[in-house]
Design a protein around this motif. Structure first.
Motif, mmCIF file in Angstrom:
data_model
loop_
_atom_site.group_PDB
_atom_site.id
_atom_site.type_symbol
_atom_site.label_atom_id
_atom_site.label_comp_id
_atom_site.label_asym_id
_atom_site.label_seq_id
_atom_site.Cartn_x
_atom_site.Cartn_y
_atom_site.Cartn_z
ATOM 1 N N SER A 118 0.848 -1.132 0.136
ATOM 2 C CA SER A 118 -0.155 -0.141 -0.031
ATOM 3 C C SER A 118 0.879 1.230 -0.046
ATOM 4 N N LEU A 119 0.724 2.127 -0.836
ATOM 5 C CA LEU A 119 1.431 3.580 -1.120
ATOM 6 C C LEU A 119 0.631 4.400 -1.829
ATOM 7 N N ASP A 120 0.398 5.555 -0.987
ATOM 8 C CA ASP A 120 -0.914 6.209 -1.548
ATOM 9 C C ASP A 120 -0.053 7.572 -2.063
ATOM 10 N N THR A 121 1.074 7.776 -2.001
ATOM 11 C CA THR A 121 1.677 8.822 -2.477
ATOM 12 C C THR A 121 3.396 8.518 -2.860
ATOM 13 N N LEU A 122 3.804 9.368 -3.874
ATOM 14 C CA LEU A 122 5.033 9.132 -3.988
ATOM 15 C C LEU A 122 6.086 10.268 -3.140
ATOM 16 N N LYS A 123 5.416 11.124 -2.389
ATOM 17 C CA LYS A 123 5.957 12.185 -1.947
ATOM 18 C C LYS A 123 6.324 11.834 -0.481
ATOM 19 N N LYS A 124 7.628 12.159 0.001
ATOM 20 C CA LYS A 124 8.159 11.678 1.229
ATOM 21 C C LYS A 124 7.265 12.530 2.407
ATOM 22 N N ASP A 125 6.952 13.775 2.196
ATOM 23 C CA ASP A 125 6.080 14.489 3.360
ATOM 24 C C ASP A 125 4.768 13.937 3.348
ATOM 25 N N ARG A 126 4.120 13.776 2.402
ATOM 26 C CA ARG A 126 2.667 13.376 2.135
ATOM 27 C C ARG A 126 2.562 12.093 2.696
ATOM 28 N N TYR A 127 3.602 11.420 2.568
ATOM 29 C CA TYR A 127 3.508 9.913 3.031
ATOM 30 C C TYR A 127 3.396 9.930 4.499
ATOM 31 N N ARG A 128 4.326 10.948 5.264
ATOM 32 C CA ARG A 128 4.370 10.973 6.549
ATOM 33 C C ARG A 128 2.922 11.708 6.913
ATOM 34 N N TYR A 129 2.429 12.419 6.326
ATOM 35 C CA TYR A 129 1.168 13.077 6.682
ATOM 36 C C TYR A 129 0.068 11.890 6.896
ATOM 37 N N ILE A 130 -0.191 11.077 5.529
ATOM 38 C CA ILE A 130 -1.187 10.203 5.469
ATOM 39 C C ILE A 130 -1.032 9.176 6.551
ATOM 40 N N THR A 131 0.012 8.616 6.616
ATOM 41 C CA THR A 131 0.315 7.647 7.628
ATOM 42 C C THR A 131 0.461 7.935 9.192
ATOM 43 N N ARG A 132 0.851 9.154 9.152
ATOM 44 C CA ARG A 132 0.813 10.039 10.448
ATOM 45 C C ARG A 132 2.374 9.645 11.024
ATOM 46 N N CYS A 133 3.173 8.658 10.631
ATOM 47 C CA CYS A 133 4.434 8.280 11.309
ATOM 48 C C CYS A 133 5.132 7.641 10.237
ATOM 49 N N GLY A 134 4.915 7.102 8.930
ATOM 50 C CA GLY A 134 5.545 6.295 8.214
ATOM 51 C C GLY A 134 6.768 7.179 7.530
ATOM 52 N N ASN A 135 7.684 6.123 7.067
ATOM 53 C CA ASN A 135 9.048 6.704 6.280
ATOM 54 C C ASN A 135 9.030 6.047 4.903
ATOM 55 N N ILE A 136 8.659 6.687 3.834
ATOM 56 C CA ILE A 136 8.504 6.327 2.742
ATOM 57 C C ILE A 136 9.669 5.567 1.901
ATOM 58 N N THR A 137 10.894 5.936 2.487
ATOM 59 C CA THR A 137 12.249 5.088 2.152
ATOM 60 C C THR A 137 12.074 3.954 2.525
ATOM 61 N N SER A 138 11.551 3.625 3.710
ATOM 62 C CA SER A 138 11.421 2.064 4.229
ATOM 63 C C SER A 138 10.647 1.404 3.080
ATOM 64 N N VAL A 139 9.338 2.010 2.754
ATOM 65 C CA VAL A 139 8.492 1.264 1.762
ATOM 66 C C VAL A 139 9.227 1.161 0.190
ATOM 67 N N TRP A 140 9.844 1.935 -0.071
ATOM 68 C CA TRP A 140 10.681 1.704 -1.323
ATOM 69 C C TRP A 140 11.685 0.536 -1.252
ATOM 70 N N GLN A 141 12.527 0.542 0.038
ATOM 71 C CA GLN A 141 13.209 -0.665 0.128
ATOM 72 C C GLN A 141 12.497 -2.014 0.018
ATOM 73 N N GLY A 142 11.135 -1.980 0.623
ATOM 74 C CA GLY A 142 10.417 -3.211 0.541
ATOM 75 C C GLY A 142 9.999 -3.195 -0.832
ATOM 76 N N ILE A 143 9.688 -2.517 -1.585
ATOM 77 C CA ILE A 143 9.183 -2.596 -3.046
ATOM 78 C C ILE A 143 10.546 -3.286 -3.716
ATOM 79 N N LEU A 144 11.407 -2.755 -3.616
ATOM 80 C CA LEU A 144 12.797 -3.208 -4.254
ATOM 81 C C LEU A 144 12.984 -4.578 -3.715
ATOM 82 N N ALA A 145 12.885 -4.877 -2.577
ATOM 83 C CA ALA A 145 13.248 -6.404 -2.035
ATOM 84 C C ALA A 145 12.345 -7.466 -2.551
#
Ligand code: SAM
Ligand code: SF4
Length: 323
Positions: A118-145
């Motif tokens: 689940s990834l609703d935005t490609l923007k770091k700040d928006r990701y933190r806003y919508i998830t209230r605490c998430g770091n999008i870099t970790s999600v990208w590492q997850g996608i690549l893995a």
């Protein structure tokens, strides 16, 4: 199993936890939802028993969800045991991807076939806003893995909300064209906090229209793994886009699923509060034939269609049902 409307039910979604490491605004309140005690949640061996019973009744595909399934201890062992059940052809998982970077290879080795992230935005700040605490870099590492481990096709679940991320529709489409990623645009459903906030749903037709003005959309055949999505390749691109029109054009006549909640209730429909307890009988020592009869009863209670447009009048959040 066949329900009263002649639909074949062969897909079981299991919420293996009601806990989550994020607090997406449309899914949960900032303080989270009241959690069940550990004794109320199905133990891993209980999930395996129920999955074996379900497989005996013709369930061939299982998806693990939640809450966030990767926060559940020993999830790799669970996948290994589920993958060994005769008759189960596919175990998949829906995750926010935060822990996937370190877990993708062991999940694949245990027998997981594929993931939705689940990834609703490609923007770091928006990701933190919508998830209230998430770091999008970790999600990208997850996608690549996930790609590197072969948990393919890797699908990205994108819930579009008007005024929040509808300006990123073309960015996601471009991503699907350039990378082997399958973007599934999901219509926001009036469930849980999304129902309370009245956040803006965007019809899939509008999303599709915006994309097709820039990229020709080539319809893809309906595969067993497509689920309720209608899928398209973009102008010869590497991935695809799909649309899940739960609101604008529901796909209830093709519904093939049953849900098992983390606290052991069989739920015939996402958007219907009728649930049947299976944990109680399981813990009371019911033989497998009796458990099988409970599955069959749950299937017989599936309604013809959901009633989302009438509003959400239920006590559970999406994270408790297993989205
Ligand atoms: N934590 C995992 C994750 O986020 O992928 C699995 C559980 S989450 C409830 C499953 C999916 O439901 C996610 O893709 C999420 O975006 C979606 N979801 C949650 N609330 C929703 C809503 N009100 N409308 C549409 N989709 C929703
Ligand atoms: Fe957690 Fe998934 Fe709900 Fe976000 S959508 S709060 S990641 S359960």
């Amino acid at each position: 199993m066949q329900d009263t409307f002649h639909r074949q039910i062969n897909y079981l979604r299991i919420a293996i936890t009601d806990r989550c490491n994020l607090r997406c605004r449309y899914c949960m309140p900032a303080t989270g939802v009241p959690l069940k005690g550990h004794q109320d949640i199905l133990r891993l061996e209980e999930i395996v028993t129920l999955a074996r019973v379900a497989a005996g009744l013709g369930i061939t595909r299982i998806r693990l969800t939640g809450g966030e399934p990767l926060v559940r201890k020993n999830v790799v062992t669970l996948v290994r045991e589920l993958a060994a059940i005769p008759g189960l052809e596919e175990i998949s998982l829906t995750t926010n991807g935060i822990f996937l970077g370190t877990m993708a290879f062991s999940l694949k080795e245990a027998g997981l076939k594929r993931v939705n992230i689940s990834l609703d935005t490609l923007k770091k700040d928006r990701y933190r806003y919508i998830t209230r605490c998430g770091n999008i870099t970790s999600v990208w590492q997850g996608i690549l893995a996930a790609l590197a481990a072969g948990l393919t096709p890797v699908k990205l679940n994108v819930v579009i909300t008007r005024g929040f991320n509808d300006d990123e529709i073309l960015d996601f489409a471009r991503l699907a064209r350039e990378e082997p990623l399958h973007i599934r645009f999901i219509e926001l459903m009036p469930i849980g906090t999304a129902a309370a906030s009245g956040a803006g749903y965007v019809p899939a037709e509008e999303i599709m229209g915006r994309i097709s003005r820039i990229y020709p959309l080539e319809p893809l055949p309906d595969l067993a793994t497509s689920g309720p999505a209608v899928n398209f390749r973009l102008d010869g691109g590497r991935g695809s886009v799909g649309f899940i029109t739960a609101m604008s054009n529901h796909f209830c006549s093709r519904c093939n699923r049953l849900r098992l909640t983390a606290d052991g209730k069989l739920r015939p429909c996402l958007y219907w509060d009728g649930e049947i307890d299976i944990k109680g009988p399981l813990r009371a020592g019911a033989p497998e034939a009796e458990l099988a009869a409970i599955f069959t009863r749950a299937v017989s209670l599936k309604p013809a269609e959901h009633c989302m447009k009438n509003g959400w009048r239920q006590s559970r959040a999406m994270s408790q049902i297993g989205g």
